[in-house]
Scaffold this motif. Structure first.
Motif, PDB file in Angstrom:
ATOM      1  N   THR A 167       0.844  -1.192   0.000  1.00  0.00           N
ATOM      2  CA  THR A 167       0.000   0.000   0.000  1.00  0.00           C
ATOM      3  C   THR A 167       0.877   1.239   0.000  1.00  0.00           C
ATOM      4  OG1 THR A 167      -1.619  -1.222   1.353  1.00  0.00           O
ATOM      5  CG2 THR A 167      -1.941   1.147   1.115  1.00  0.00           C
ATOM      6  N   PHE A 168       0.558   2.169  -0.916  1.00  0.00           N
ATOM      7  CA  PHE A 168       1.270   3.444  -1.014  1.00  0.00           C
ATOM      8  C   PHE A 168       0.263   4.586  -0.838  1.00  0.00           C
ATOM      9  CE2 PHE A 168       5.494   2.902  -3.463  1.00  0.00           C
ATOM     10  CZ  PHE A 168       5.702   1.634  -2.958  1.00  0.00           C
ATOM     11  N   VAL A 169       0.733   5.698  -0.273  1.00  0.00           N
ATOM     12  CA  VAL A 169       0.007   6.960  -0.329  1.00  0.00           C
ATOM     13  C   VAL A 169       0.854   7.923  -1.146  1.00  0.00           C
ATOM     14  CG1 VAL A 169       0.975   7.849   1.854  1.00  0.00           C
ATOM     15  CG2 VAL A 169      -1.205   8.729   1.003  1.00  0.00           C
ATOM     16  N   HIS A 170       0.185   8.668  -2.044  1.00  0.00           N
ATOM     17  CA  HIS A 170       0.951   9.555  -2.926  1.00  0.00           C
ATOM     18  C   HIS A 170       0.055  10.644  -3.488  1.00  0.00           C
ATOM     19  CE1 HIS A 170       4.433  10.694  -5.261  1.00  0.00           C
ATOM     20  NE2 HIS A 170       5.097   9.630  -4.837  1.00  0.00           N
ATOM     21  N   ARG A 171       0.691  11.580  -4.172  1.00  0.00           N
ATOM     22  CA  ARG A 171      -0.037  12.670  -4.823  1.00  0.00           C
ATOM     23  C   ARG A 171      -0.810  12.139  -6.021  1.00  0.00           C
ATOM     24  NH1 ARG A 171      -0.191  17.938  -2.863  1.00  0.00           N
ATOM     25  NH2 ARG A 171       0.033  18.730  -4.995  1.00  0.00           N
ATOM     26  N   SER A 172      -1.983  12.703  -6.246  1.00  0.00           N
ATOM     27  CA  SER A 172      -2.844  12.205  -7.319  1.00  0.00           C
ATOM     28  C   SER A 172      -2.215  12.394  -8.696  1.00  0.00           C
ATOM     29  CB  SER A 172      -4.211  12.893  -7.268  1.00  0.00           C
ATOM     30  OG  SER A 172      -4.069  14.299  -7.378  1.00  0.00           O
ATOM     31  N   GLU A 177       1.955   7.005 -13.134  1.00  0.00           N
ATOM     32  CA  GLU A 177       3.213   6.284 -12.925  1.00  0.00           C
ATOM     33  C   GLU A 177       3.049   5.176 -11.888  1.00  0.00           C
ATOM     34  OE1 GLU A 177       6.579   9.237 -12.331  1.00  0.00           O
ATOM     35  OE2 GLU A 177       4.819  10.537 -12.370  1.00  0.00           O
ATOM     36  N   LEU A 178       2.326   5.498 -10.828  1.00  0.00           N
ATOM     37  CA  LEU A 178       2.157   4.542  -9.740  1.00  0.00           C
ATOM     38  C   LEU A 178       1.350   3.323 -10.197  1.00  0.00           C
ATOM     39  CD1 LEU A 178       3.057   4.438  -6.800  1.00  0.00           C
ATOM     40  CD2 LEU A 178       0.887   5.506  -6.163  1.00  0.00           C
ATOM     41  N   LEU A 179       0.277   3.564 -10.941  1.00  0.00           N
ATOM     42  CA  LEU A 179      -0.531   2.453 -11.458  1.00  0.00           C
ATOM     43  C   LEU A 179       0.279   1.571 -12.404  1.00  0.00           C
ATOM     44  CD1 LEU A 179      -4.047   4.002 -12.156  1.00  0.00           C
ATOM     45  CD2 LEU A 179      -3.569   2.014 -10.730  1.00  0.00           C
ATOM     46  N   ALA A 180       1.067   2.203 -13.262  1.00  0.00           N
ATOM     47  CA  ALA A 180       1.887   1.424 -14.190  1.00  0.00           C
ATOM     48  C   ALA A 180       2.881   0.544 -13.441  1.00  0.00           C
ATOM     49  CB  ALA A 180       2.626   2.361 -15.146  1.00  0.00           C
ATOM     50  N   ALA A 181       3.489   1.092 -12.381  1.00  0.00           N
ATOM     51  CA  ALA A 181       4.455   0.318 -11.609  1.00  0.00           C
ATOM     52  C   ALA A 181       3.775  -0.814 -10.845  1.00  0.00           C
ATOM     53  CB  ALA A 181       5.193   1.250 -10.641  1.00  0.00           C
ATOM     54  N   PHE A 182       2.637  -0.550 -10.226  1.00  0.00           N
ATOM     55  CA  PHE A 182       1.908  -1.600  -9.522  1.00  0.00           C
ATOM     56  C   PHE A 182       1.523  -2.724 -10.477  1.00  0.00           C
ATOM     57  CE2 PHE A 182       0.184  -0.738  -5.102  1.00  0.00           C
ATOM     58  CZ  PHE A 182       1.150   0.188  -4.764  1.00  0.00           C
ATOM     59  N   SER A 183       1.080  -2.361 -11.666  1.00  0.00           N
ATOM     60  CA  SER A 183       0.602  -3.367 -12.623  1.00  0.00           C
ATOM     61  C   SER A 183       1.705  -4.309 -13.069  1.00  0.00           C
ATOM     62  CB  SER A 183      -0.017  -2.674 -13.838  1.00  0.00           C
ATOM     63  OG  SER A 183      -1.138  -1.894 -13.469  1.00  0.00           O
ATOM     64  N   ILE A 189      -5.493  -4.716  -7.744  1.00  0.00           N
ATOM     65  CA  ILE A 189      -5.158  -3.340  -7.392  1.00  0.00           C
ATOM     66  C   ILE A 189      -6.429  -2.565  -7.042  1.00  0.00           C
ATOM     67  CG2 ILE A 189      -4.134  -1.196  -8.240  1.00  0.00           C
ATOM     68  CD1 ILE A 189      -2.346  -2.967 -10.038  1.00  0.00           C
ATOM     69  N   GLU A 190      -6.358  -1.787  -5.951  1.00  0.00           N
ATOM     70  CA  GLU A 190      -7.481  -0.988  -5.474  1.00  0.00           C
ATOM     71  C   GLU A 190      -7.025   0.449  -5.248  1.00  0.00           C
ATOM     72  OE1 GLU A 190     -10.100  -3.006  -2.479  1.00  0.00           O
ATOM     73  OE2 GLU A 190      -8.336  -4.315  -2.314  1.00  0.00           O
ATOM     74  N   LEU A 191      -7.866   1.395  -5.659  1.00  0.00           N
ATOM     75  CA  LEU A 191      -7.555   2.823  -5.558  1.00  0.00           C
ATOM     76  C   LEU A 191      -8.593   3.520  -4.687  1.00  0.00           C
ATOM     77  CD1 LEU A 191      -6.079   5.451  -6.459  1.00  0.00           C
ATOM     78  CD2 LEU A 191      -7.582   5.450  -8.464  1.00  0.00           C
ATOM     79  N   ALA A 201     -11.391  17.968  -6.467  1.00  0.00           N
ATOM     80  CA  ALA A 201     -10.530  16.917  -7.011  1.00  0.00           C
ATOM     81  C   ALA A 201      -9.625  16.362  -5.919  1.00  0.00           C
ATOM     82  CB  ALA A 201      -9.682  17.479  -8.152  1.00  0.00           C
ATOM     83  N   ALA A 202      -9.309  15.087  -6.032  1.00  0.00           N
ATOM     84  CA  ALA A 202      -8.426  14.444  -5.059  1.00  0.00           C
ATOM     85  C   ALA A 202      -7.007  14.985  -5.186  1.00  0.00           C
ATOM     86  CB  ALA A 202      -8.434  12.939  -5.267  1.00  0.00           C
ATOM     87  N   HIS A 203      -6.379  15.267  -4.040  1.00  0.00           N
ATOM     88  CA  HIS A 203      -4.960  15.642  -4.022  1.00  0.00           C
ATOM     89  C   HIS A 203      -4.090  14.449  -3.669  1.00  0.00           C
ATOM     90  CE1 HIS A 203      -6.024  20.138  -3.149  1.00  0.00           C
ATOM     91  NE2 HIS A 203      -6.307  19.768  -4.372  1.00  0.00           N
ATOM     92  N   LEU A 204      -4.635  13.539  -2.885  1.00  0.00           N
ATOM     93  CA  LEU A 204      -3.912  12.349  -2.447  1.00  0.00           C
ATOM     94  C   LEU A 204      -4.689  11.106  -2.835  1.00  0.00           C
ATOM     95  CD1 LEU A 204      -2.906  13.324   1.215  1.00  0.00           C
ATOM     96  CD2 LEU A 204      -1.360  13.176  -0.754  1.00  0.00           C
ATOM     97  N   VAL A 205      -3.956  10.007  -2.998  1.00  0.00           N
ATOM     98  CA  VAL A 205      -4.587   8.712  -3.267  1.00  0.00           C
ATOM     99  C   VAL A 205      -3.891   7.635  -2.434  1.00  0.00           C
ATOM    100  CG1 VAL A 205      -5.323   9.292  -5.617  1.00  0.00           C
ATOM    101  CG2 VAL A 205      -3.082   8.231  -5.246  1.00  0.00           C
ATOM    102  N   LEU A 206      -4.658   6.625  -2.087  1.00  0.00           N
ATOM    103  CA  LEU A 206      -4.128   5.386  -1.521  1.00  0.00           C
ATOM    104  C   LEU A 206      -4.251   4.313  -2.576  1.00  0.00           C
ATOM    105  CD1 LEU A 206      -5.777   5.608   1.986  1.00  0.00           C
ATOM    106  CD2 LEU A 206      -3.311   5.366   1.624  1.00  0.00           C
TER     107      LEU A 206
END
Length: 256
Positions: A167-172, A177-183, A189-191, A201-206
């Motif tokens: 699980t990562f927390v990061h800027r939206s 990039e994050l989705l590509a790396a997880f895949s 995968i869950e967002l 708009a979301a600033h952060l995502v888990l």
């Protein structure tokens, strides 16, 4: 090894409604709510293990350990003063946490022998080809990215047990990039977007993935952090759900 900070350089800050009291530098990188949300999103049980990559002063891992007693906690931190601070914070709060010093791209040999049920990370948010470095070296080390996100994700996946979760927390804005790396190395995968206010708009995502998972991608409803359309008065204006996460150590549920 001792911290470069004198006691007068540190503040004692309360987390989870006072369940934890953690030392942080008065100047330099200071943890906010991001690592608390990250820890709250971990669906762990007593007896399971957790590794926090880039653990800083240990806030995320220790919040997880305070919320779920009986977990085995570990952290990796490349800045020696923060690694020592994480050890001190764990001891001061009667929590066991093994803190390794080193870079995630070249992990210490002892850590490379271990794998964990949960691996979490709050990587530096800002690409330095598109932003200005912080003047303080320790703050820059926490906020300015010099290791690409795909290296972070690959390192997390290698340290994760089959069937375990990353699980990562990061800027939206870094989500593509994050989705590509997880895949590349995780499945199921869950967002979970984190919205500053309703309609914003979301600033952060888990983002969470499972080692060996095969379920389809899931985009969950966003969690609204603050009440009202704008900040109109002094003091916190967190929603009741967020207040319970931050003050009562409630879990952050991806799916309602």
């Amino acid at each position: 090894m001792t911290s470069r900070w004198m006691d007068e350089d540190l503040s004692r800050d309360r987390f989870l409604g006072g369940r934890l009291t953690l030392l942080q530098p008065r100047r330099g990188y200071r943890a906010g709510v991001d690592p608390v949300f990250l820890a709250a999103s971990v669906q762990a049980q007593a007896g399971q293990s957790l590794l926090d990559l880039g653990c800083g002063g240990g806030v995320a891992a220790l919040c997880a350990g305070a919320r779920i007693p009986g977990m085995s906690l570990a952290g990796l931190e490349r800045q020696a003063p923060y690694a020592e601070l994480a050890r001190r914070n764990a001891a001061d709060n009667d929590l066991q946490m093994r803190v390794f010093e080193g870079d995630l791209a070249t992990m210490p040999p002892d850590l490379r022998q271990l794998r964990f049920d949960h691996v979490i990370a709050n990587p530096p948010f800002f690409r330095r080809d598109a932003s200005v470095p912080a003047q303080a070296q320790d703050r820059e080390g926490a906020l300015g990215e010099d290791t690409p996100l795909d290296v972070w994700v690959a390192a997390a996946a290698r340290r994760c047990l089959p069937g375990g979760y990353v699980t990562f927390v990061h800027r939206s804005e870094r989500l593509p990039e994050l989705l590509a790396a997880f895949s590349q190395c995780l499945g199921s995968i869950e967002l979970k977007p984190l919205l500053p206010r309703a309609g914003r708009a979301a600033h952060l995502v888990l983002l969470r993935g499972r080692k060996g998972g095969r379920a389809a991608f899931r985009l969950h409803a966003g969690m609204v952090l603050h009440q009202g359309e704008s900040h109109g008065a002094d003091g916190a204006d967190y929603t009741p759900e967020v207040s319970r996460i931050l003050r009562d150590a409630d879990p952050l549920i991806f799916a309602r």
